[in-house]
Structures are given as C-alpha cells and as structure tokens.
Motif scaffolding. Structure first.
Motif: not given
Length: 72
Positions: A8-10, A31-33, A37-39
């Motif tokens: 999950s990427m929630h 930006e909300m990642l 995407a954060y990694a």
C-alpha cells in the motif's frame, strides 16, 4: 522485510521541494509524497550531495595541480 508493487502507498508525508533556477533564484513548494516517492527523493538528494563533493574535489585537484588534489 521488503516491499513490492502490492504494498500500500496510502501513507503520505509532506516534503519541501527546492529546485535551483537561473540567476540564483529558487522554486519552492510542498509535495505530499507516498513512501516510494519519498525514498526516491532521499536517494536523489544524497546523489546530488555526492556530485557536489566530487566537483569540489576535482576543483581542489586542479588548483593543486595533482590528480587527487594532494588528497590521499
């Protein structure tokens, strides 16, 4: 433990993005990642610092007239 395409990427986290622009300006936004995407953001940020260090070491080597800048 690992994560695959089914993970999950929630979960999301805010990241302040800063991009260099011509003439010393910057473009900044939040930006909300998701976690993937954060990694990737952390990886790219780290690679940019490595590139900065390599440029600095190359400049020092040129100034010192040695292949390694007298380091090592």
């Amino acid at each position: 433990m690992g994560a695959d395409d089914e993970t999950s990427m929630h979960g999301r986290a805010p990241v302040t993005m800063v991009v260099k622009a011509p003439e010393g300006d910057r473009v900044v936004w939040v930006e909300m990642l998701d976690w993937k995407a954060y990694a990737q953001t952390l990886r790219v940020h780290t690679l940019e610092h490595v590139a900065q260090m390599n440029r600095t070491l190359s400049d020092l080597a040129l100034r010192a007239g040695t292949p390694d800048g007298g380091i090592g």
